[in-house]
Design an enzyme around this catalytic site. Sequence first.
Site, short mmCIF file in Angstrom:
data_model
loop_
_atom_site.label_atom_id
_atom_site.label_comp_id
_atom_site.label_asym_id
_atom_site.label_seq_id
_atom_site.Cartn_x
_atom_site.Cartn_y
_atom_site.Cartn_z
N ASP A 17 0.86 -1.18 0.00
CA ASP A 17 0.00 0.00 0.00
C ASP A 17 0.90 1.23 0.00
OD1 ASP A 17 -2.43 -1.44 0.01
OD2 ASP A 17 -2.19 -1.84 2.14
N LYS A 39 0.68 -8.04 -2.94
CA LYS A 39 -0.69 -7.58 -3.18
C LYS A 39 -0.66 -6.11 -3.59
CE LYS A 39 -3.95 -6.36 -0.02
NZ LYS A 39 -4.88 -5.30 -0.48
N ASP A 66 -5.83 -6.58 -5.83
CA ASP A 66 -6.99 -6.46 -4.94
C ASP A 66 -7.89 -5.34 -5.46
OD1 ASP A 66 -8.64 -6.86 -2.79
OD2 ASP A 66 -7.32 -5.92 -1.31
N LYS A 68 -11.17 -5.49 -5.99
CA LYS A 68 -12.51 -5.54 -5.37
C LYS A 68 -13.60 -5.23 -6.41
CE LYS A 68 -11.22 -4.73 -0.57
NZ LYS A 68 -9.76 -4.79 -0.59
N LEU A 69 -13.61 -6.02 -7.47
CA LEU A 69 -14.57 -5.78 -8.57
C LEU A 69 -16.00 -6.03 -8.11
CD1 LEU A 69 -12.59 -7.58 -11.44
CD2 LEU A 69 -12.56 -5.15 -10.81
N HIS A 70 -16.90 -5.14 -8.56
CA HIS A 70 -18.33 -5.29 -8.25
C HIS A 70 -19.09 -4.42 -9.25
CE1 HIS A 70 -21.64 -5.34 -4.90
NE2 HIS A 70 -22.05 -5.81 -6.05
N ASP A 71 -19.64 -5.05 -10.29
CA ASP A 71 -20.36 -4.30 -11.33
C ASP A 71 -21.19 -5.32 -12.10
OD1 ASP A 71 -21.08 -2.35 -13.30
OD2 ASP A 71 -19.20 -1.29 -12.91
N ILE A 72 -21.77 -4.90 -13.22
CA ILE A 72 -22.52 -5.88 -14.01
C ILE A 72 -21.53 -6.88 -14.62
CG2 ILE A 72 -24.48 -4.35 -14.50
CD1 ILE A 72 -23.25 -3.91 -17.31
N ASN A 74 -20.78 -8.05 -17.53
CA ASN A 74 -20.01 -7.70 -18.72
C ASN A 74 -18.82 -6.80 -18.39
OD1 ASN A 74 -19.81 -7.89 -21.60
ND2 ASN A 74 -20.37 -5.71 -21.65
N THR A 75 -19.06 -5.84 -17.51
CA THR A 75 -18.00 -4.90 -17.13
C THR A 75 -16.93 -5.60 -16.29
OG1 THR A 75 -19.65 -3.16 -17.13
CG2 THR A 75 -17.61 -2.67 -15.99
N THR A 127 -14.64 -7.05 6.42
CA THR A 127 -14.48 -7.19 7.88
C THR A 127 -14.91 -5.93 8.62
OG1 THR A 127 -12.17 -6.67 7.50
CG2 THR A 127 -12.69 -8.97 7.91
N GLN A 196 -6.90 -2.31 12.40
CA GLN A 196 -7.52 -3.63 12.26
C GLN A 196 -8.19 -4.03 13.57
OE1 GLN A 196 -7.87 -5.19 9.54
NE2 GLN A 196 -6.12 -4.94 8.19
N ARG A 217 1.27 -3.38 6.78
CA ARG A 217 2.10 -2.50 7.60
C ARG A 217 3.05 -3.24 8.53
NH1 ARG A 217 -3.17 0.78 9.05
NH2 ARG A 217 -3.91 -1.36 8.71
O1 C5P Z 1 -1.43 -3.09 6.80
P1 C5P Z 1 -2.33 -4.27 6.96
O2 C5P Z 1 -1.60 -5.57 7.24
O3 C5P Z 1 -3.48 -4.02 7.90
O4 C5P Z 1 -2.92 -4.42 5.48
C1 C5P Z 1 -3.98 -5.16 5.20
C2 C5P Z 1 -4.25 -5.15 3.72
O5 C5P Z 1 -5.31 -6.05 3.50
C3 C5P Z 1 -4.69 -3.81 3.16
O6 C5P Z 1 -4.17 -3.72 1.83
C4 C5P Z 1 -6.19 -3.90 3.14
O7 C5P Z 1 -6.77 -3.19 2.07
C5 C5P Z 1 -6.42 -5.38 2.95
N1 C5P Z 1 -7.67 -5.90 3.52
C6 C5P Z 1 -7.98 -5.84 4.86
N2 C5P Z 1 -9.15 -6.36 5.33
C7 C5P Z 1 -9.97 -6.93 4.49
C8 C5P Z 1 -9.67 -7.02 3.14
C9 C5P Z 1 -8.48 -6.49 2.69
O8 C5P Z 1 -7.23 -5.30 5.66
N3 C5P Z 1 -11.09 -7.45 4.97
#
Ligand code: C5P
Length: 246
Positions: A17, A39, A66, A68-72, A74-75, A127, A196, A217
């Site tokens: 990230d 990722k 990552d 996170k696709l969400h659409d119709i 075809n798209t 989550t 988290q 992180r």
């Molecule tokens: O830095 P950290 O270990 O918290 O990073 C978690 C990664 O996982 C981030 O890229 C975040 O977008 C992703 N993620 C998450 N929880 C989810 C789905 C994805 O933390 N439920």
Amino acid sequence: MAQIVNEDRNPVLVALDLPTAERASLLARDLAPYVGGFKVGLELLTGPGPRVIGVLARLGKPVFADAKLHDIPNTVRAAARHLGSAGARWVTAHASGGRAMLEAAVEGMAEGAGTRPAGILAITVLTSLDKESLAETGVVATPGRLAAKRARLAADSGCEGVITSVKELTVVSDIAPGLLTVVPGIRPPGVSRHDQVRIASPSEALCRGADYLVIGRGITKAQDPVEASRAILADMAGVRSAHGAG
Ligand code: C5P
């Protein structure tokens, strides 16, 4: 828990990230010997763009887009095709998009990747959502029950795996044992939980049956990211040999 189908037995996928492709690729180059893959999230995909996938894939490790696709359907098929042809090993799509959308994602990914191994990971339930916030969106279910239902749908739609919290690993593996499980929210011992809520250590998540761990992180913000990756490998060593995956 799926049987080992990973090309690389190291289960750590580092969430890069970071704001620029240069920073991401420099860090990835240093980390590559100690981690299982990378990722790329929305920050890199919407900033530098999907070309960063190819740059990272050239390091020889799987790259997980990552998106996170969400659409119709075809798209979503077209987007998955682009990400697959950019070099992604996995792409995420929201299971809440339904069967036709997931099937379209699987098809698009296969078209884009050609002969390379490639698959879709379905996001079961974010989550960040609890029972009350799900009810506000019209979904009357606990996150656990919903995760189980959506894991079944993901398996039936041809997805390769799911993104799931450590808390829902057991229920997901019970209902769809063939799916790969990819678990975020991992904190190496002694590292801050940041934002988290439901966290687990790498060895704890592996013991509960996770196939892959997403760690951001805990590695990228460490004073010495390479040393942090090595410490994580050491923490997992006992569990992995006990599971026959070392
Ligand atoms: O830095 P950290 O270990 O918290 O990073 C978690 C990664 O996982 C981030 O890229 C975040 O977008 C992703 N993620 C998450 N929880 C989810 C789905 C994805 O933390 N439920």
